[in-house]
Design an enzyme around this catalytic site. Structure first.
Site, PDB file in Angstrom:
ATOM      1  N   TYR A 134       2.156  -1.522   7.209  1.00 35.23           N
ATOM      2  CA  TYR A 134       1.238  -1.525   8.115  1.00 35.23           C
ATOM      3  C   TYR A 134       0.706  -0.023   8.532  1.00 35.23           C
ATOM      4  CZ  TYR A 134       1.196  -6.285  10.305  1.00 35.23           C
ATOM      5  OH  TYR A 134       1.282  -7.703  10.783  1.00 35.23           O
ATOM      6  N   GLU A 135      -0.577   0.174   9.012  1.00 30.73           N
ATOM      7  CA  GLU A 135      -1.216   1.556   9.383  1.00 30.73           C
ATOM      8  C   GLU A 135      -0.783   2.523   8.621  1.00 30.73           C
ATOM      9  OE1 GLU A 135      -3.454   1.082  11.615  1.00 30.73           O
ATOM     10  OE2 GLU A 135      -2.939  -0.964  12.063  1.00 30.73           O
ATOM     11  N   GLY A 136      -0.901   2.430   7.215  1.00 35.55           N
ATOM     12  CA  GLY A 136      -0.270   3.656   6.034  1.00 35.55           C
ATOM     13  C   GLY A 136       0.989   3.544   5.699  1.00 35.55           C
TER      14      GLY A 136
END
Length: 604
Positions: A443-445
């Site tokens: 998630y998210e990078g």
């Protein structure tokens, strides 16, 4: 299902006693709140989670979200949690009063949503993403956009998402191709596809408001040509009614975990009637999206820390109830006539439980630290204070996102091991936690992206000032611990690890200075692990200092055993986790280059 999924006492201890929530309440923004009111808010979220989230945790795994007839079918609790999150002020908690918010400290909200994450990590993402999307509209949108969307989103009637990833681009946002064509009527025609959109559609949503990154025709290539748009699933007409906005739900991804949290593939503009409205300035979309990104990355770390907490509570309960085998006597023999020992009495089980406790509670303190920095930054009274806490927050964000995700997965793995064969069976929840937490490192990078951000951007930021400020914070705790006879050896150890990190950077920095950035960043993930261990060592030493002080205080808030357990866990972390920095430093300073691709391919 185990009896408890969260240690509320430790949560409040870390929030109130370690990170001093009360100190924030002296700031103008939060002056209407006191500890009692915020404690009531947190307790109400716990009661809500007990009632509406935790009982459905297993059921949502067994009945995943799925795509049918152009929409996504999700569990009925999604509707209830969305609406009640609106009614209880969870979505609106941190917004300004004038926007319908409660102006609650970000730290208090993160503590509350941590409870929800621990209760059922399939549900809090729906209101949380809605909150993040609304935040972008409030910050950068026109008055017309705010008037159209904010009240419906903060009430939980409409959902929200952020749409970044595309099939051909993945995490490389410079390669997105979703197109925005301006019209004479003030809106843009949006066309393209987005994938992995969490909470992207479901049968209970009257509307979903997508915050979409796209390129205006003729925009520069790369990230400097990306703009941000509000693209609702259904657009509002002048009379207030909704009409379809040509946003198609193509599919819902079927996943190994978090099966109740839908993850959609969206198509925009298949019939050339998808309208979007520019948020902020043209070509500034990625910068604007990053307002939401720090909060999103804290949220990922928070969610992973909460899953690991729930798994720890489950394995701890099991270890205290399961009799198996017998303790070894001093001569190495076992007496078969004695009754079986509870498995918590066996040293190896205790090691696994202490590893979980050290990761779980250390991760929680890390999340609360970042949340505190965010609160101070958002209410800073001077330019100097704002710069300091901006740099401190930027420095730790990659660690906050990564450590609970990576170490949290290790923690859950050990929790599963505590249960032995039962841990692998669906009768117990450990296998579900193990599957659910795995997404956190993506998630998210991903971890690789966060590690390159830490070493490539945050360490050199303002000529090393961000790192210098973090080291100064750590040194304050080292100085405090050094005055205690029991803790000073641990303070010395942590100080030595800080010195070793400077030696590592002294070895790596010349590569960057010579322009060889690939070599500089080749082992960024190892540096991430090194710095994560140092930061967690700091946070555990900080807890130990506080616990020692409280043990001397006759009016202490918690039991003697509670404080002693913090000191004992700190000692565990320094014995078993901190020494890993030695091998990490050795690898980081090794001149042999193994992972950079050369002319000949060896990975075959």
């Amino acid at each position: 299902m185990p009896k408890t999924y969260v240690d509320l006492e430790t949560l409040k201890y870390i929030l109130y006693d370690i990170h001093k929530l009360e100190d924030l309440l002296t700031r103008e923004r939060f002056k209407e709140h006191d500890l009692e009111s915020l404690d009531l808010f947190i307790d109400s979220v716990k009661e809500f989670s007990d009632r509406e989230l935790y009982p459905y945790f297993k059921e949502m795994d067994e009945t995943p979200a799925y795509h049918k007839d152009g929409t996504v079918i999700v569990h009925k609790q999604v509707q209830k949690v969305m609406h009640q999150s609106g009614e209880m002020g969870i979505i609106a908690a941190c917004f300004d009063y004038e926007d319908g918010g409660l102006q609650i400290p970000f730290s208090a909200l993160q503590a509350a949503v941590y409870i929800m994450d621990a209760a059922n990590n399939h549900l809090p993402g729906y209101p949380s993403l809605t909150q993040g999307a609304a935040e972008l509209i409030v910050e950068f949108g026109t008055d017309a956009l705010k008037e159209t969307y904010i009240s419906k989103m903060l009430s939980g009637v409409w959902g929200g998402t952020m749409c970044l990833t595309e099939p051909q681009a993945g995490s490389s946002l410079s390669d997105i191709t979703t197109k925005a064509t301006p019209t004479k009527d003030g809106f843009y025609k949006i066309s393209g596809q987005k994938i992995f959109i969490s909470g992207g559609d479901h049968q209970f949503a009257e509307n979903i408001v997508h915050l979409v990154l796209a390129r205006i025709e003729g925009a520069p290539k790369g990230t400097k040509g990306i703009s941000l748009f509000v693209v609702p699933k259904n657009r509002q007409q002048e009379d207030g009614t909704l009409t379809y906005n040509d946003v198609m739900t193509v599919a819902d991804f079927q996943k190994m975990g978090q099966k109740g949290y839908c993850t959609t593939h969206l198509g925009f503009g298949d019939t050339d009637d998808c309208r979007g409205w520019l948020v902020g300035e043209e070509h500034k979309g990625l910068n604007q999206m990053f307002l939401m990104m720090n909060g999103a990355r804290i949220a990922v770390g928070r969610g992973a820390a909460a899953i690991a907490m729930a798994a720890y509570r489950t394995s701890l309960q099991y270890a205290n109830e399961r009799p198996q085998g017998r303790k070894l006597s001093a001569d190495g023999k076992k007496n078969p006539t004695e009754k079986q020992s509870l498995i918590i009495e066996h040293p190896d089980v205790r090691r696994m439980l202490l590893l979980q406790k050290s990761i779980v509670e250390g991760s929680l303190s890390l999340v609360m630290l970042a949340s505190k920095y965010q609160d101070i930054l958002s209410t800073a009274a001077s330019k100097e204070e704002k710069e300091k806490y901006h740099l401190l927050l930027e420095m730790i964000i990659p660690i906050v996102k990564t450590y609970p995700s990576e170490a949290g997965a290790e923690s859950v793995d050990n929790g599963l091991q505590v249960l032995g064969g039962y841990g692998f069976c669906t009768d117990f929840s450990l296998q579900q936690y193990y599957r659910d937490i795995r997404i956190s490192a993506l998630y998210e990078g991903t971890t690789g992206i966060q590690s390159q951000d830490l070493l490539g951007r945050k360490v050199p930021m303002q000529h090393g000032k961000a790192l210098e400020l973090l080291v100064a914070e750590i040194m304050q705790t080292i100085i405090s611990a050094s005055s205690d006879d029991e803790l000073k050896a641990y303070a010395t150890t942590l100080g030595n690890k800080l010195q070793l990190s400077q030696k590592v950077l002294g070895h790596l920095m010349p590569f960057a200075m010579k322009g060889n950035h690939e070599r500089y960043l080749a082992d960024a993930n190892l540096f991430m692990e090194y710095m994560s261990i140092v930061v967690l060592g700091w946070l555990w030493l900080e807890m130990a200092v506080d616990a020692k002080n409280e043990l001397k205080n006759g009016n202490r808030k918690y039991s003697e055993t509670f404080y002693e357990s913090k000191i004992h866990t700190m000692k565990f972390y320094f014995k078993y986790e901190v020494p890993k920095t030695i091998s990490l430093a050795e690898s980081l300073m090794n001149d042999e280059v193994i992972t950079i691709k050369k002319d000949k391919e060896y990975i075959i």
